[in-house]
Write an enzyme that holds these catalytic residues in place. Structure first.
Site, PDB file in Angstrom:
ATOM      1  NE  ARG A 330      21.903 -44.586  -6.226  1.00  0.00           N
ATOM      2  CZ  ARG A 330      21.987 -43.368  -6.732  1.00  0.00           C
ATOM      3  NH1 ARG A 330      20.920 -42.592  -6.761  1.00  0.00           N
ATOM      4  NH2 ARG A 330      23.125 -42.919  -7.218  1.00  0.00           N
ATOM      5  CG  LEU A 441      23.896 -36.380 -13.214  1.00  0.00           C
ATOM      6  CD1 LEU A 441      25.421 -36.421 -13.198  1.00  0.00           C
ATOM      7  CD2 LEU A 441      23.410 -35.046 -12.667  1.00  0.00           C
TER       8      LEU A 441
END
Length: 637
Positions: A330, A441
Site C-alpha cells: 500500500r 482483521l
C-alpha cells in the site's frame, strides 16, 4: 529509558507455545471472582469479550454505537490472511511471517509477528465453525485471492464484505455470552478517561451518550480495543466516530504512545469530490487482483479513457515493480499514484486520480466472474460516482486509512501501565511501518480469540480481585475532571463549529504530515497546531447542554484530543530521520524515489511518555532485533 517487550527467547517456532506454558493460570473457580472491562466491540474487542466470558470471567463490554454490530470492523472489505496454503502455491507460516516483517519495512517485533502468523490458521477454523460465509470454489473448498505485498494467494474473503461477516461471527459469540450472563454489554457509552489506582488500571469513566450522565465502572483489568486515529486527518476512510480519545486518555494517565507517525495511506479510495465531504470511501485492495492501474503517458486533455490508445497508457505499477505489479504494498502503490498526479498525469477533477481498469479481466474471465468476486464494490462505486466500472475504469486516489502506531504493549499485549491491555489497531505491535492488506482483521481476531485469553491470566493471577471499586477517590477525581472539561467546552460559546476546527486541523496534518513529510513541513505543523488549538479553546461553539444526546459535545471532546495527539504524532515524524513504510521523509529517498531506512540509528520502537501540554514528551526506546529475517533493502521490483 530502554523498554522490555518481554518477548520469549529461544527458537521462534516454539516461542508462543513455550510462553503460554510459562504464564500463570487462574483456576476455573477463581475466574468468576475477577471482572474485566473491554472497551470497543469490533473484531478485537468483541472476540476478547466473548472469549473471556466463555472462560468464566465477569466481563463488562462498552461501545459508543447503538449495537456492537456497528463497530468500524465492518468496513474492512477485501479479506483476512492465513497461512493455510490451500492453493498449494508455496505459502507457509514462515512466509506469512516473512512477508509481514518485510511489508512493515523491518519496524515490527519478530516475536509478535511470528505469533500472528502461527495463530492465523486457527482463526479461519474458528470463523468457519461460527458460520462465516467465506467464498468457496466450485468443489466447495474455501477460496483464496492475493493481496498487496505477497506473491501467494492467502486471503480468505466473503465477496467485498469480509469485515462485516467476521464481525457478525464475533457478535454471535458475544451475544451468546451476554445471554449466558458472563458479559454485560453497555451500548451508547463513550470512554472519556482511564482510572489508575496505585499505578494500575482499575476502571474507566464514561459518558452515557443518551442521558449525558458521567458514569464510573471498576474492573480488575481494562482492555482497550478502540481502533485507530487516522481521523486526525479529518478526511479518511474511517467512520466519523473513530477517534483517538480512549488511547489518548490512557496516554495522559501514563501509558506510552508508540510510533504515532506510522499511518497508512490506502491507494484505492474514491477521489475527493469537494470541500463538502466529511469522509472518504474505500474501494477494496482486492480490486487490484483484477484491476490494472494506469494513467495517460501525457496529460490527457480531458480525453475519455476509451479514447486513449494502449500505446499512450502508462501501467506504472507494472512498469516500476514487475515482480509484484498491481499488488505492490500500500505505501508503495500510494506514493506511485501521487507521483503520477504530481507529474500532471492524474485523471478526473483536479487531476487527483488514477485509473483502475477491469477491461482486460472482463475480456479474459467474463463480466459474470468479476461480478461474482466484487459485485457489491462495483455497486457502491456506481452509487457514489454514477459511473459503471464494468464499462469505464474506476478512478482512485490515496487516502488516510489505518494507524500502525498505537499504545505501546509488551508481548502479553499489556501496556506499561499494569492491568491495561491493548488489542487490535489500538496497539502498535505487529504491522511495523506499513500494514499489509488483509492483516487488520487477522490481528484483531488473533488478539481477541487467541492471545488475550492466555496473557490476561498472567496478570490477574498476581492481583487481588476487587482491589479498587467505584467508591475509591480516584474514580470521583476522574469524574470531576471529565465534567469540568465538558462544562468548559459548553461555556466557550464562540463563533466557529467543531467541524470547522477539525477540518482546519486535518488540512494542516494532510499537507504537512501526510503522504510525504519534510523537516520543514513538520516544523510548520508544530507551529500551526498549537495556534489552532488555542483558538479552538477560545472560539468553538458547542450548542446544547450536558444532559441528553449532544453529538456536538461528543465531537468537540474528540477533536480536543486530536489537537493534543496531532502534536505528538508530528514530533514523532520529525525525530525519525529516515523513511520507512508509510513514514516517508522526502529528504531520505533513493534516486528512484524509494524509501531509505536508517537501520543504524532507528531500528527501534519510539514510545512517547506524555509530560503535559506544551511540554516536551519523553522518548523511550525498545530496540528491535532481527534474527529470523535479516535486515535488507525492501524491494518489490
Amino acid at each position: 529509558m530502554i523498554l522490555d517487550g518481554k518477548c520469549p527467547t529461544g527458537p521462534i517456532q516454539t516461542s508462543w507455545d513455550r510462553h503460554c506454558f510459562d504464564l500463570k493460570l487462574v483456576n476455573p473457580a477463581n475466574k468468576r471472582k475477577y471482572k474485566v472491562l473491554v472497551v470497543g466491540t469490533g473484531l478485537a474487542g468483541g472476540a476478547a469479550a466473548a472469549s473471556l466470558g466463555e472462560l468464566g470471567y465477569n466481563v463488562e463490554a462498552f461501545c459508543y454505537q447503538d449495537s456492537a454490530r456497528r463497530a468500524h470492523s465492518i468496513a474492512a472489505q477485501g479479506g483476512i490472511n492465513a497461512a493455510k496454503n490451500y492453493p498449494n502455491d508455496g505459502d507457509s507460516i514462515y512466509r506469512l511471517f516473512y512477508d509481514t516483517i518485510k511489508g512493515g519495512d523491518f519496524r515490527a517485533r519478530e516475536a509478535d509477528v511470528w505469533r500472528l502468523a502461527q495463530v492465523s490458521n486457527n482463526i479461519i477454523d474458528q470463523c468457519v465453525a461460527q458460520g462465516v460465509p467465506f467464498a468457496r470454489d466450485y468443489a466447495g473448498y474455501l477460496d483464496n485471492r492475493s493481496f498487496g505485498g505477497a506473491q501467494v494467494s492467502r486471503t480468505f474473503y466473503a465477496r467485498g464484505q469480509t469485515g462485516q461477516q467476521l464481525l457478525l461471527g464475533a457478535y454471535q459469540a458475544l451475544s451468546r455470552q451476554v445471554n449466558a450472563g458472563t458479559v454485560k454489554l453497555y451500548t451508547r457509552r463513550e470512554m472519556l478517561d482511564l482510572v489508575v489506582v496505585d499505578g494500575e488500571a482499575k476502571g474507566i469513566t464514561c459518558r452515557n451518550l443518551v442521558t449525558g450522565e458521567i458514569e464510573s465502572y471498576w474492573g480488575d483489568a481494562v482492555v482497550l480495543a478502540t481502533g485507530g486515529y487516522v481521523n486526525v486527518f479529518y478526511l479518511s476512510t474511517n467512520a466519523m466516530g473513530c477517534s483517538v480519545t480512549a488511547a489518548w486518555r490512557a496516554t495522559k494517565k501514563g501509558a506510552y504512545m508508540a510510533n504515532p507517525c506510522y499511518t497508512q495511506i490506502h491507494p484505492t479510495c474514491i477521489p475527493q469530490s469537494g470541500d463538502h465531504q466529511s469522509k472518504l470511501t474505500l474501494m477494496s485492495e482486492s480490486l487490484r487482483n483484477d484491476g490494472r492501474c494506469w494513467v495517460p503517458k501525457k496529460q490527457s486533455e480531458n480525453r475519455k479513457p476509451g479514447e486513449i490508445p494502449e500505446a499512450e497508457r502508462d501501467y506504472y505499477l507494472e512498469r516500476k515493480y514487475p515482480s509484484f505489479g498491481n499488488l505492490a504494498p500500500r505505501d508503495i502503490a500510494s506514493r506511485a499514484a501521487k507521483e503520477q498526479c504530481d507529474d500532471n498525469r492524474g485523471v478526473g477533477p483536479g487531476g487527483r486520480g488514477v485509473f483502475l481498469d477491469f477491461s482486460d479481466a472482463i475480456s479474459r474471465l467474463g463480466e459474470d466472474k468479476i461480478r461474482e468476486r466484487y459485485g457489491n464494490l462495483f455497486q457502491m462505486y456506481e452509487k457514489i460516482t454514477d459511473e459503471n466500472a464494468y464499462k469505464v475504469p474506476m478512478r482512485i486516489y490515496p487516502a488516510p486509512h489505518y494507524s500502525m502506531g498505537g499504545l505501546w504493549v509488551d508481548y502479553n499485549c499489556m501496556s506499561n501501565v499494569p492491568g491495561l491491555f491493548v488489542l487490535g489497531e489500538a496497539n502498535f505491535s505487529v504491522h511495523g511501518a506499513n500494514r499489509l492488506g488483509a492483516s487488520a482483521l487477522m490481528q484483531g481476531l488473533a488478539d481477541g480469540y487467541f492471545v488475550i485469553p492466555y496473557t490476561i491470566a498472567g496478570y490477574l493471577a498476581t492481583t487481588k480481585p476487587g482491589k479498587a471499586k467505584t467508591d475509591h477517590p480516584e474514580f470521583k477525581k476522574s469524574r470531576d475532571e471529565v465534567e469540568g472539561q465538558l462544562k468548559k467546552l459548553l461555556s466557550i460559546k464562540g463563533k466557529k463549529t467543531v467541524t470547522d476546527f477539525h477540518r482546519g486541523l486535518g488540512k494542516i496534518m494532510w499537507e504537512n504530515v501526510g503522504m510525504a513529510r519534510t523537516a520543514e513541513s513538520l516544523k510548520t505543523a508544530l507551529r500551526e497546531i498549537p495556534k489552532l488549538r488555542e483558538e479552538f479553546w477560545q472560539n468553538v461553539n458547542v450548542s446544547g447542554g450536558m444532559a441528553g444526546v449532544n453529538q456536538q459535545l461528543e465531537n468537540a471532546w474528540r477533536v480536543a484530543d486530536f489537537f493534543e495527539f496531532a502534536e505528538l504524532m508530528t514530533r514523532d515524524a520529525l525525530h525519525r530521520n529516515e523513511s520507512c513504510g508509510g513514514h516517508f521523509r522526502v529528504e531520505y529517498q533513493s534516486e528512484d524515489g524509494e524509501a531509505m531506512r536508517d537501520d543504524q540509528n532507528f531500528t527501534y520502537v519510539g514510545a512517547w511518555e506524555f509530560k503535559g501540554l506544551d511540554k516536551e514528551p519523553e522518548l523511550h526506546k525498545e530496540p528491535l532485533k532481527f534474527e529470523n529475517v535479516h535486515l535488507a533493502v525492501r524491494s518489490y521490483k
